[in-house]
Design a protein around this motif. Structure first.
Motif, short mmCIF file in Angstrom:
data_model
loop_
_atom_site.label_atom_id
_atom_site.label_comp_id
_atom_site.label_asym_id
_atom_site.label_seq_id
_atom_site.Cartn_x
_atom_site.Cartn_y
_atom_site.Cartn_z
N GLU A 104 153.83 78.41 130.85
CA GLU A 104 152.25 79.39 130.63
C GLU A 104 151.77 79.65 130.01
N THR A 105 151.91 79.79 128.46
CA THR A 105 151.93 79.79 127.02
C THR A 105 151.13 78.94 126.78
N ALA A 106 151.89 78.06 127.16
CA ALA A 106 151.28 76.54 125.93
C ALA A 106 149.68 76.41 127.33
N PHE A 107 149.57 76.57 128.60
CA PHE A 107 148.25 76.27 129.43
C PHE A 107 147.10 77.15 128.60
N ALA A 108 147.45 78.69 128.70
CA ALA A 108 146.65 79.47 128.41
C ALA A 108 146.54 79.43 126.72
N LEU A 109 146.86 78.90 125.55
CA LEU A 109 146.48 78.78 124.71
C LEU A 109 146.09 77.64 124.72
N HIS A 110 145.74 76.77 125.97
CA HIS A 110 144.94 75.44 126.02
C HIS A 110 144.37 74.93 127.36
N PRO A 111 143.21 76.01 127.50
CA PRO A 111 142.85 75.94 128.71
C PRO A 111 142.20 74.68 129.52
N ASP A 112 142.26 73.88 128.51
CA ASP A 112 141.35 73.22 129.04
C ASP A 112 142.31 71.25 129.34
N SER A 113 143.86 71.86 129.61
CA SER A 113 144.74 71.13 129.80
C SER A 113 145.13 70.90 130.93
N GLN A 114 144.80 69.58 131.75
CA GLN A 114 145.64 69.81 133.38
C GLN A 114 146.89 69.54 133.20
N THR A 115 147.02 69.21 132.33
CA THR A 115 148.93 68.79 132.08
C THR A 115 149.45 68.87 130.78
N LEU A 116 150.95 68.83 131.19
CA LEU A 116 151.66 69.23 129.93
C LEU A 116 153.04 68.57 130.15
N GLN A 117 153.56 67.76 129.38
CA GLN A 117 154.24 67.28 129.65
C GLN A 117 155.78 67.46 128.39
N LEU A 118 156.57 67.75 129.46
CA LEU A 118 158.04 68.68 128.99
C LEU A 118 158.84 67.78 128.79
N GLN A 119 159.57 68.11 127.87
CA GLN A 119 161.50 66.91 126.89
C GLN A 119 162.08 68.91 126.90
N VAL A 120 163.01 68.54 127.89
CA VAL A 120 164.03 69.53 127.67
C VAL A 120 165.76 68.27 128.82
N PRO A 121 166.79 68.57 128.10
CA PRO A 121 167.79 68.57 128.54
C PRO A 121 167.12 68.12 129.71
N GLU A 122 167.89 66.55 130.52
CA GLU A 122 168.38 66.04 131.90
C GLU A 122 168.65 66.53 132.49
N ALA A 123 169.58 67.73 132.70
CA ALA A 123 170.24 68.34 133.60
C ALA A 123 168.73 68.94 134.28
N MET A 124 168.08 70.10 133.44
CA MET A 124 166.91 70.23 134.29
C MET A 124 166.06 70.06 134.92
#
Length: 368
Positions: A81-101
């Motif tokens: 949520e914070t990442a999108f709030a900081l960059h309101p022009d972004s339509q997508t976000l690439q998320l890199q987390v452990p595979e199990a998530m």
């Protein structure tokens, strides 16, 4: 009438610093500190803390968890949520987390994979996650049963909620906006004062004494179609919102109302909260709340007086189309409508420029 919940004791933190954000996954406040030079987001609550890396390269936003152990789910939601709030022009976000998530994130629609198998978080889907903004979201939609009232056939409506129903941090105000269900004894005096304010009375025309307003609110609280809400910034009441199901409302006779269309009225009672920065916060947020409250709601409607130029302007900036002027017995009104698809696809939770917090909207043909 112009169209214009008890907070938990710990729910609204103190006013934040300039580089901080507050997110409320599962109703729990999470402070997020942003260090732009270090590309760092530090998320902290009374239960845990987590530090993420946030990058934006070539217009692409990426949020990375730096270790092999999985971060807390709530902290993950707060970081997104914070990442999108900081960059309101972004339509997508690439998320890199452990595979199990990824399986659970895909299952809830937070993450989708592109054609190359890269996991992305679309803002359009993320902002439909009720756990971020509703303290007590419904696990399933209320079951359907057709009933009739006052000659209108419509679904049986769920019991009214209690307490705070929506909470959202507003970055440009450094304050938390919330809607809570009206409490008659707590809010009557304030409501009556607002109704007798000349600015409010010009549109609502419901001036009166405490006894009259008590009777009015008792009727609203007792009607299954209406949900009276008190709007607050950092728990300070500033306005009254009244949500309703359009199918069994008087407005339903003026257009082809669907079973789960919602409408709303409002008044801003405190003059200090009538400026553009506040409109940019509460107007998209009431729409957001009503769409999150029931996933079957595809349209929101509103019927301000046709001469309420400021309201019509702000509605258009927040994604409402002006469909037609029509005549109620007591006023000439404009039918405004917001579509769920438009609200989330166009990211209407942040109004179009020149409202505060807005960002230039890229042409979707040339953005990921």
């Amino acid at each position: 009438m112009s169209t214009t919940v008890q907070a938990e004791p710990h729910a609204t933190p103190q006013r934040t610093a300039a580089n901080e954000f507050v997110s409320y996954p599962h109703g729990v406040p999470h402070r997020v500190d942003h260090d732009a030079e270090a590309h760092r987001l530090h998320v902290e609550s009374d239960r845990h803390s987590a530090t993420w890396r946030l990058d934006k390269n070539a217009g692409r936003l990426a949020l990375t968890w730096p270790t092999s152990s999985a971060p807390p789910h709530a902290a993950t939601l707060a970081a997104i949520e914070t990442a999108f709030a900081l960059h309101p022009d972004s339509q997508t976000l690439q998320l890199q987390v452990p595979e199990a998530m990824y399986p659970s994130l895909r299952h809830t629609g937070i993450v989708v994979d592109d054609s190359e198998g890269v996991p992305w978080v679309p803002a359009e889907l993320f902002w439909q996650q009720p756990d971020l903004w509703l303290p007590s979201p419904k696990s399933l939609p209320y079951p359907q049963q057709p009933i009739s009232s006052d000659g209108r056939r419509h679904p049986r409506r769920p019991p009214k909620p209690e307490g705070t129903v929506y909470r959202r941090y507003i970055p440009w105000l450094k304050a938390t906006l919330s809607f809570r269900v009206l409490d008659l004894e707590r809010d009557l005096e304030c409501f009556s004062r607002w109704m007798n304010d000349p600015v409010v009375a010009h549109f609502w025309e419901e001036q009166g004494d405490l006894a009259q307003h008590r009777h009015r609110l008792e009727a609203t609280l007792g009607h299954p179609n209406a949900l009276p809400l008190i709007a607050c910034f950092d728990d300070q009441p500033f306005g009254y919102f009244e949500a309703y199901w359009a199918k069994e409302d008087r407005l339903g006779a003026y257009y082809d109302a669907d079973d789960f269309d919602r409408g709303w009225h409002l008044l801003i009672g405190e003059a200090a909260f009538r400026g553009t920065p506040y409109v940019a916060a509460w107007l998209p947020s009431i729409s957001h709340y009503l769409f999150l409250d029931d996933c079957r709601t595809q349209r929101l409607v509103i019927e301000p007086r046709v001469d309420n130029a400021k309201m019509l302007y702000n509605l258009a900036r927040c994604g409402y189309a002006h469909l037609k002027a029509f005549d109620f017995p007591h006023k000439r009104a404009m039918l405004g409508m917001q579509l769920r698809e438009h609200f989330f696809n166009e990211r209407s939770w942040i109004p179009q420029p020149p409202h505060p917090g807005s960002a230039p909207r890229p042409d979707p043909r040339f953005s990921r």
